[in-house]
Design an enzyme around this catalytic site. Structure first.
Site, PDB file in Angstrom:
ATOM      1  N   ASP A  79      -6.956  -7.289  -2.828  1.00 14.54           N
ATOM      2  CA  ASP A  79      -7.834  -7.181  -1.663  1.00 14.54           C
ATOM      3  C   ASP A  79      -8.702  -8.428  -1.603  1.00 14.54           C
ATOM      4  O   ASP A  79      -9.192  -8.903  -2.639  1.00 14.54           O
ATOM      5  CB  ASP A  79      -8.729  -5.945  -1.755  1.00 14.54           C
ATOM      6  CG  ASP A  79      -7.944  -4.639  -1.640  1.00 14.54           C
ATOM      7  OD1 ASP A  79      -6.737  -4.690  -1.313  1.00 14.54           O
ATOM      8  OD2 ASP A  79      -8.537  -3.573  -1.885  1.00 14.54           O
ATOM      9  N   ASP A  82      -5.523   5.607   6.928  1.00 16.16           N
ATOM     10  CA  ASP A  82      -6.636   5.752   5.986  1.00 16.16           C
ATOM     11  C   ASP A  82      -7.442   6.981   6.381  1.00 16.16           C
ATOM     12  O   ASP A  82      -7.847   7.113   7.545  1.00 16.16           O
ATOM     13  CB  ASP A  82      -7.537   4.517   6.027  1.00 16.16           C
ATOM     14  CG  ASP A  82      -6.749   3.223   5.859  1.00 16.16           C
ATOM     15  OD1 ASP A  82      -5.818   3.213   5.034  1.00 16.16           O
ATOM     16  OD2 ASP A  82      -7.057   2.245   6.559  1.00 16.16           O
TER      17      ASP A  82
END
Length: 237
Positions: free
Chosen positions: A8, A126
């Site tokens: 990330d 998500d």
């Protein structure tokens, strides 16, 4: 079962957040160095542009380019909310590109993306407590994750990355029950993300017939090594 090491990115650095909270940012160094360490060890990586997800446009295409130059298969996403951004990410050679916010807020955009790029387009679903989150996990919606997954499949999506936000970054294991519920509803490639930490986690996901899993903080924090990840992948292939 394929296991995807995760990177990330914020500000050109590798980071990890807990439950998507940007105030919990922990830095783990230079993505270029880590990619060189992983080169030749794993076939596919998961690169997420967290800065781009928050800003609404990709900010780390250079890292995607570099990963491809090293021979990795790349799954990437974050901030892709226009056709120009989608084209730019696809032009890096990324093998699987994740759409998130835009896929839910503009279904016509998703339809056009699938028509143009086929199964290279995937969706990052998500959710927190079964409700979809958007804009880099910063905004909750009333959309039910299972219903959304069904709609995505009907629209032609062949791969869904499901992140249980409540499990992400906590190293306490994935939400296997939610993954099982999704598996019962959709017959596409399902990727689990959030909390995958141990071999037992991988085994449970395999038993739940989940196709792939993302491993992030557990790998970066040293809870598991890249060599162990390779062993687990072979064991639960």
């Amino acid at each position: 079962m394929r296991l995807l090491p995760a990177i990330d990115l914020i500000g050109g650095k590798i980071v990890r957040l807990t439950e998507g909270d940007f105030s919990t940012e922990e830095q783990y160094g230079d993505p270029y160095e880590l990619l060189k360490e992983w080169q030749g060890k794993v076939p596919m990586i998961h690169l997420i542009d967290l800065e781009g997800a928050k800003a609404g446009e990709p900010r780390h295409l250079d890292v995607v380019h570099y990963a491809k130059s090293l021979g990795f298969l790349v799954q990437t996403g974050g901030g892709i909310r226009s056709e120009a951004s989608l084209d730019a990410v696809m032009e890096t050679g990324a093998d699987r590109v994740l759409l998130g916010t835009k896929a839910f807020m503009d279904p016509d955009f998703l339809d056009r993306a699938i028509e143009k790029y086929g199964n290279r387009v995937a969706v990052a679903l998500d959710a927190y407590d079964g409700k979809v989150a958007i804009n880099g996990w910063q905004e909750a919606t009333k959309l039910d994750d299972i219903s959304v997954a069904q709609d995505l499949v009907q629209r032609g999506i062949e791969t869904i990355l499901y992140t249980d936000i409540g499990s992400d970054g906590k190293l306490n294991g994935p939400n296997v029950s939610r993954m099982k519920a999704l598996r019962q509803i959709v017959n596409v490639t399902l990727i689990a993300s959030g909390g995958v930490t141990t071999e037992e986690d991988v085994k449970e996901l395999k038993m739940a017939k989940i196709d792939e899993a993302v491993v992030g903080k557990a790998l970066l924090s040293g809870k598991v090594s890249i060599d162990e990840l390779i062993e687990w992948e072979a064991r639960y292939a």
